[in-house]
Every structure is written in structure tokens, then in C-alpha cells.
Motif scaffolding. Structure first.
Motif: not given
Length: 415
Positions: A68-73, A83-91, A108-113, A231-233
Motif C-alpha cells: 500500500l503506497m503512493k506508487y503503482c507497480f 499520481r505525483e500529488q498523492f500523499p505518502n502513507v504515514k506511520y 508492516a511499515y517499511q521505508l525505501f531509502v 518512500t514509505p510503504v
């Protein structure tokens, strides 16, 4: 039955004689079959190897796992500017979903760094894949450990300075010594090593667990907050047997309620199901398979014409012998099968050479690259079957022309 076995033996002898007596002509004719079989089976083996590698890389994950995130696979009908205006998912959204969703095994909560450098004393390992995640990720990804353990829920929530190393990272920093309890530096901070993940091998999608490290998400959130550089997911693993459409609808409804979205508003997030991603990859592999076979077909066609040509020449050279055989009582089908078997045997020889080249290349590539290139039993069967097919197709017309020869005219022509 014995007659046809003898016929097969004689045809094999004629085919071998054709190879011996007309080496260059036969070699050039069979080159097309060899290249055709090599091209088709190499494409099939490469695609099958990729498919096997992808399946292996994703084997630890449930195909119903949701990202679950602001980007599509995959491709999306939503315009990019929107899509660029979508907010990131929050903790906080992760906590709310974790406490409210039904039919859920893990959240689970994960960050892409970006990749970073790790240091231990004088040793340094660069370009390390950093995976900040909550403690549930160990169960979602099915991680196995060579040494130590994963961090606990309390360590994850408090953002403890603990870290779990991939196998190659641990080997690069510590060699053969035990890394558990040692301190390494990352982000200018000290982390205590509490675990080492079992060796996985190179991943098809780039980074693998061998070159990754896991640390609590809240450690980075405490340092940098919810920075746009990360980028959180939210990763959700539903229970087995759940109705995925109903589950996705519940996830969407819960997140919309958390964000206070109105009934007419479109979703400003994407629910990416891993099975949809694998289907997308399967579609790409299918297109690669079809494209490769289509291109290889033309070299296969050239090989068929080459074999047909050599068979017509063979009929011409043995016209006198055909006449003698028919005058001694050989039936038309005997003559037909004699040349048809010869064409099939010639194509099988070319096909086996092509398969041998693919097999040798698979061994070479497997040893040179960190990738298992596999020539499966079914691909060998396909190669042999295609060789027989092209032999039958390219040999049928010359065989028919030989079978229809008048014995008297054939003997006279031979004189």
C-alpha cells in the motif's frame, strides 16, 4: 516391424554416408537446422531460467501480499501529474490499519531509502541496500537466520540502534569472525549487530538479502522525521483463503476513512497485490518467449529448405539404386520411408548439435554469472520434436518424388 527397423538402420547408414561423402554440402544444409534449434531452445531456456529465478526470489512471499503506497507497480490509467500529488502513507496510518483490519496475518511499515556505506573498524562496505522496517517484516518475508535474530516489536517501536546484516555484508565486514554483539557505523551512528540472514544468492530484481541490512523504521523516523527522501510503504499479509477483492475493498475503505476522504473522491493511493505484479512479469516473459521463437522461426525455415535441397540431390544421385530396389519388389512406401527417415535423421543430428551448444552455453553462463541457466528436460524434448517435424516437412516432397519413380526409367536414367 523388423522390416521398418531394418529400413531405419539403412536410412541411418545413408544419412551418415551423406555426411561423410558430401561434408561441406551437408554441413551447410544442417547449419540452418542447428542454428534454428539453438535459437529457439536458447530463448525457451533463458525465459524458463528467468521464470524460475523470479519464482525462487518470490517464494518466501505470499502472492496475496499487498503493498500500500503512493506508487503503482504496473501501468495505471491515472495521469502521472495526478499520481505525483498523492500523499505518502504515514506511520499513524500503519498503526490504525494494524489495529482495525480484519482477516490480516501481518502488517508492516517499511521505508525505501538510498544505498549507504557501512563501516566496522578499518573495513568498509559500500552500496549497501538499507531496509528500514517494522518487526513484522521478518514474518512477511520469511527470513531465515545464519546467526542471531531479528529485532523485537519493542525494539522496533522504540527505534533501537540494532541492525540485521545480509550474509555478504557480514562476510565483508567481519570475515569468519562472529559479528553478533559487534558495533558498526551507519548514518554516523553506532548500531549493534543482532543477526545475520542466511545466504540467498543474487536477486532477479536487483538487491537481495545478501547485500541488504534491516534496521527499525523508527530509528530513521526519530533522526529525520517523515522526510520526502524516504518512500514509505505499508505491507499487508492477509490470512490464507481470504476473498482478495473483499479484502482490498476493506483496506481501501479503512484508509479512506483514516484520511477523511469524501464519497465522490478518487483513491489517492495504490493497492499493489504481489500476484498482479507476478502476472505482469509473466506477461513480459511470455512476450519475450513469443518474440524470440518468432525470430528463430525464420532461421529454422532456412534450415528446412536446406535439408529439402540435400534430399532432392540425394534422390537424384540414387535414382539408379531406387530403380533397382523397385524392380526387385520394393514398394512405394518402402522407398518413401527410406528417404523420409533419412531426412529426419539428418535433422535430428543438426538438432542434437544445437541442443549440445545450448547445454554447453548454459554451463558456461552459470559458472561465469551469478545466475542459474537451466536447460530443462522439456526443452530437450521440444528441440528433438521440432527437429523431427522439420525433417518430416522438408523430406516429404523428395521422398514422394522418389517413391513415384518408374523403375525402368529410373534404371535407364542412372545409366
Amino acid at each position: 516391424m523388423l522390416v521398418y527397423l531394418r529400413l531405419l538402420k539403412e536410412s541411418f547408414r545413408f544419412a551418415i554416408n551423406a555426411l561423410r561423402n558430401n561434408k561441406l554440402r551437408t554441413l551447410l544444409s544442417l547449419l540452418g537446422v542447428t542454428i534454428g534449434i539453438f535459437s529457439i531452445i536458447a530463448v525457451l531456456a533463458a525465459v524458463d531460467s528467468l521464470d524460475r529465478k523470479i519464482s525462487k526470489d518470490l517464494s518466501s512471499l505470499d502472492k496475496n501480499t499487498i503493498y500500500l503506497m503512493k506508487y503503482c507497480f504496473g501501468p495505471s490509467e491515472i495521469p502521472q501529474w495526478k499520481r505525483e500529488q498523492f500523499p505518502n502513507v504515514k506511520y499513524d496510518e500503519y498503526i490504525s490499519l494494524k489495529n482495525s483490519l480484519n482477516n490480516t496475518d501481518q502488517v508492516a511499515y517499511q521505508l525505501f531509502v538510498k544505498h549507504e556505506t557501512l563501516k566496522y573498524d578499518s573495513k568498509t562496505v559500500s552500496d549497501v541496500n538499507i531496509v528500514p522496517s517494522s518487526s513484522e517484516m521478518v514474518d512477511i518475508e520469511g527470513l531465515s537466520f545464519d546467526k542471531g535474530r531479528f529485532y523485537t516489536e519493542s525494539e522496533s517501536n522504540s527505534g533501537s540502534a540494532v541492525i540485521v546484516l545480509g550474509y555478504d555484508i557480514a562476510e565483508g565486514l567481519f570475515g569468519t569472525s562472529d559479528p553478533i554483539g559487534k558495533n558498526i557505523r551507519l548514518y554516523g551512528q553506532r548500531f549493534t549487530v543482532i543477526g545475520v540472514i542466511k545466504k540467498q544468492g543474487a536477486g532477479f530484481f536487483g538487491d537481495s538479502n545478501d547485500t541488504s541490512v534491516y534496521l527499525p523504521t523508527n530509528f530513521l523516523r526519530r533522526m529525520y522525521g517523515d522526510s520526502d527522501a524516504m518512500t514509505p510503504v505499508i505491507v499487508l499479509k492477509p490470512v490464507k483463503g481470504v476473498d482478495m477483492e473483499a479484502y482490498k475493498a476493506e483496506v481501501a475503505q479503512k484508509l479512506r476513512a483514516i484520511r477523511g476522504m469524501k464519497a465522490g473522491e478518487s483513491d489517492n493511493f495504490f493497492i499493489n497485490v504481489l500476484s498482479g505484479f507476478t502476472d505482469f512479469v509473466d506477461g513480459i516473459l511470455g512476450s519475450l518467449r513469443f518474440g524470440g521463437i518468432f525470430i528463430s522461426f525464420f532461421s529454422f525455415l532456412v534450415g528446412g529448405f536446406g535439408v529439402a535441397n540435400i534430399m532432392f540431390v540425394s534422390v537424384k544421385e540414387r535414382t539408379n539404386l531406387i530403380g533397382i530396389q523397385k524392380s526387385l519388389g520394393a514398394k512405394n512406401r518402402f522407398i518413401l520411408f527410406q528417404f523420409l527417415f533419412e531426412a529426419v535423421i539428418l535433422c535430428l543430428i543438426g538438432g542434437m548439435i544445437g541442443l549440445l551448444i545450448v547445454w554447453l552455453m548454459s554451463i558456461l553462463l552459470t559458472n561465469l554469472l551469478d545466475f542459474e541457466f537451466v536447460l530443462s528436460f522439456w526443452n530437450i524434448i521440444i528441440g528433438a520434436g521440432l527437429s523431427i517435424l522439420v525433417g518430416v516437412i522438408s523430406g516429404i516432397l523428395p521422398a514422394i518424388s522418389a517413391a513415384k519413380l518408374d523403375p525402368v526409367e529410373a534404371i535407364r536414367t542412372g545409366m
